[in-house]
Design an enzyme around this catalytic site. Structure first.
Site, PDB file in Angstrom:
ATOM      1  N   LYS A 198       0.857  -1.178   0.000  1.00 43.41           N
ATOM      2  CA  LYS A 198       0.000   0.000   0.000  1.00 43.41           C
ATOM      3  C   LYS A 198       0.897   1.233   0.000  1.00 43.41           C
ATOM      4  O   LYS A 198       1.722   1.413   0.897  1.00 43.41           O
ATOM      5  CB  LYS A 198      -0.887  -0.024   1.255  1.00 43.41           C
ATOM      6  CG  LYS A 198      -1.729   1.193   1.507  1.00 43.41           C
ATOM      7  CD  LYS A 198      -2.687   1.528   0.390  1.00 43.41           C
ATOM      8  CE  LYS A 198      -3.560   0.387  -0.027  1.00 43.41           C
ATOM      9  NZ  LYS A 198      -4.547   0.677  -1.050  1.00 43.41           N
ATOM     10  N   HIS A 325      -9.870  -7.323  -4.937  1.00 40.90           N
ATOM     11  CA  HIS A 325      -9.614  -6.286  -3.943  1.00 40.90           C
ATOM     12  C   HIS A 325     -10.125  -6.700  -2.570  1.00 40.90           C
ATOM     13  O   HIS A 325     -11.045  -7.504  -2.464  1.00 40.90           O
ATOM     14  CB  HIS A 325     -10.340  -5.012  -4.393  1.00 40.90           C
ATOM     15  CG  HIS A 325     -10.363  -3.923  -3.384  1.00 40.90           C
ATOM     16  ND1 HIS A 325     -11.483  -3.609  -2.657  1.00 40.90           N
ATOM     17  CD2 HIS A 325      -9.394  -3.078  -2.974  1.00 40.90           C
ATOM     18  CE1 HIS A 325     -11.206  -2.596  -1.852  1.00 40.90           C
ATOM     19  NE2 HIS A 325      -9.952  -2.259  -2.013  1.00 40.90           N
TER      20      HIS A 325
HETATM   21  O1  LIG Z   1      -6.555  -1.754  -2.706  1.00 37.12           O
HETATM   22  C1  LIG Z   1      -7.029  -0.793  -2.209  1.00 37.12           C
HETATM   23  O2  LIG Z   1      -7.071   0.254  -2.844  1.00 37.12           O
HETATM   24  C2  LIG Z   1      -7.556  -0.863  -0.832  1.00 37.12           C
HETATM   25  O3  LIG Z   1      -7.491  -1.872  -0.199  1.00 37.12           O
HETATM   26  C3  LIG Z   1      -8.200   0.303  -0.259  1.00 37.12           C
HETATM   27  C4  LIG Z   1      -8.191   0.224   1.236  1.00 37.12           C
HETATM   28  O4  LIG Z   1      -8.959   1.230   1.796  1.00 37.12           O
HETATM   29  C5  LIG Z   1      -6.796   0.327   1.790  1.00 37.12           C
HETATM   30  O5  LIG Z   1      -6.190   1.432   1.223  1.00 37.12           O
HETATM   31  C6  LIG Z   1      -6.820   0.479   3.260  1.00 37.12           C
HETATM   32  O6  LIG Z   1      -7.622  -0.196   3.899  1.00 37.12           O
HETATM   33  O7  LIG Z   1      -6.013   1.258   3.761  1.00 37.12           O
HETATM   34 MG   LIG Z   2      -6.225  -0.564  -4.569  1.00 38.91          MG
END
Ligand SMILES: O=C([O-])C(=O)C[C@H](O)[C@@H](O)C(=O)[O-]
Ligand SMILES: [Mg+2]
Length: 432
Positions: A198, A325
């Site tokens: 991330k 996702h």
């Molecule tokens: O793949 C993604 O963009 C995510 O999983 C979005 C989520 O909100 C992720 O950013 C998180 O939970 O911090």
């Molecule tokens: Mg994503």
């Protein structure tokens, strides 16, 4: 022949522990709301589903639950139509960006689909139990016995501000060495063979360095970077140049289909998304402009498992790859994800799951990853059983007024609670 008529629906909002994981919006709050849905048939068969628990989902879910009795759990096609009768608080959603999930602009229909997704899963679970068949069989049958998942790596703090929430022993990960150490533990404990980082937390060069460090530590293993739209097309192209040959795909480097198309035109690194293709009306532009080469499906977004299969078919028709996702979720949703993933023939990438970060669950036996994979259950329904004590405990937390602020997930607000970030607001995208 069993009576499949829904006679009762139970909704149980819960708060589950979440570690201080960082993203472009801020940081995960100590507890995240989820909603557990139970549908009970006239014969006393209970099916379970799970979705987001924030008020904007909970309110329409309550209205939807009132409409469901009398409906057959076998009438899956009728579920979406029923949702059209449910009002969604427009003030809460229209034009607002979801504070947590970053799934593009919010609309009432997206909220409805996320509500329906949990009811569809619960109906499939009940139907499977009534017929003695696993959910994957109701979806046409599994094409694989195992579903592969990737390690979901996050920059993170050691603990939440002021010691809030539940502590874990993962430690902080705020630089490339910390990310590699986290990845090694994921490999040791779960056997994951691919990694997603991330991004969007630090300036791009620091995240490029983390991906390079991962490539060095795990040569030849698939790597992904997902800054959730934090970069301009120019920055995205620079990152793509630097990481060409290193990344399996770059996920949502820039916000929106137009910017993604611009990036896509300038690089051979495949682009993936769970932000600009999140509902049917968004498919056309993104596919016709070749903005993305991989879509991350999410049954919570698309309205359930059968809608996910439809998305998979559309992606296949356009030569677009499919991955999956995940957002903070428990074992009911992981079971649902695994069943649908097992039925999709052209699943070319391992799926995302936050599950290893979630230490609290409402099922009696947690899922266990072996070699980074989950075995597809052949037990009737989803193959999970509700742990009523755990459900009661996590619901009691949700009811407790001292946790009231956690009932809405807001990663920017969670960031503001940390020392040194009191004036933090989620940055406008793109940030860099
Ligand atoms: O793949 C993604 O963009 C995510 O999983 C979005 C989520 O909100 C992720 O950013 C998180 O939970 O911090
Ligand atoms: Mg994503």
């Amino acid at each position: 022949m069993s009576d499949l008529t829904v006679t009762d629906v139970r909704l149980t909002p819960v708060l589950i522990a979440d570690p201080p994981l960082l993203n472009v919006q801020g940081v995960h709050q100590p507890y995240t709301p989820r909603l557990v849905v139970e549908v009970v048939t006239a014969d006393g068969v209970t099916g379970v589903g799970e979705t987001y628990g924030d008020t904007k989902y909970l309110e329409p879910a309550r209205a939807y639950a009132g409409l469901l009795p009398g409906h057959s759990v076998a009438d899956l096609n009728g579920l979406a139509a029923l949702a059209q009768r449910v009002a969604v608080g427009h003030a809460r959603v229209e034009h607002a960006v979801d504070a947590a999930g970053l799934r593009g602009a919010q609309t009432a229909d997206k909220v409805r689909l996320s509500v329906v997704s949990a009811f569809e899963v619960a109906c499939l679970d009940a139907l499977g139990k009534a017929y003695g068949q696993p959910v994957h069989a109701l979806l046409g049958g599994k094409v694989r016995d195992h579903v592969e998942y990737s390690a979901y790596l996050f920059h993170r703090w050691e603990e939440h501000p002021d010691g809030a929430g539940e502590r874990d022993d993962w430690g902080a990960a705020l630089d490339p060495a910390g990310i590699v150490a986290q990845a090694r533990r994921f490999v040791r404990e779960y056997g994951f063979r691919s990694f997603k980082l991330k991004g969007g937390v630090f300036e791009p060069d620091r995240e490029i360095a983390a991906v390079r460090a991962l490539a060095e530590a795990f040569p030849g293993q698939p790597l992904r970077l997902d800054p959730n739209g934090a970069w301009t097309p120019e920055t995205s192209l620079r990152v793509a140049r630097e990481l060409e040959g290193v990344l399996e795909y770059l996920e949502d480097p820039s916000p929106g289909a137009a910017a993604m198309a611009e990036v896509s035109a300038g690089t051979d690194v495949p682009l993936a998304t769970n932000m600009c293709v999140t509902a049917v009306p968004e498919i056309r532009e993104a596919f016709l402009t070749d903005a993305v080469q991989v879509v991350l499906s999410d049954h919570h977004y698309w309205g359930g498992l059968r809608a996910t299969q439809e998305l998979a078919a559309v992606c296949h028709a356009f030569g677009v790859g499919l991955s999956m996702h995940s957002n903070t979720h428990m074992g009911i949703s992981l079971a649902a994800m695994t069943h649908v993933a097992a039925t999709v023939p052209h699943l070319g990438h391992s799926c995302d799951s936050h599950y290893p970060w979630q230490t609290e669950d409402v099922i009696t036996r947690r899922h266990t990853f072996t070699g980074g994979r989950l075995t597809v259950s052949d037990a009737p329904g989803l193959g999970v059983e509700l742990d009523r004590d755990a459900l009661g405990r996590l619901h009691a937390r949700w009811l407790d007024e001292s946790y009231a602020a956690m009932r809405e997930r807001d990663d920017a607000a969670a960031m503001r609670r940390a020392r040194g970030h009191e004036t933090w607001t989620a940055p406008g995208l793109p940030r860099w």
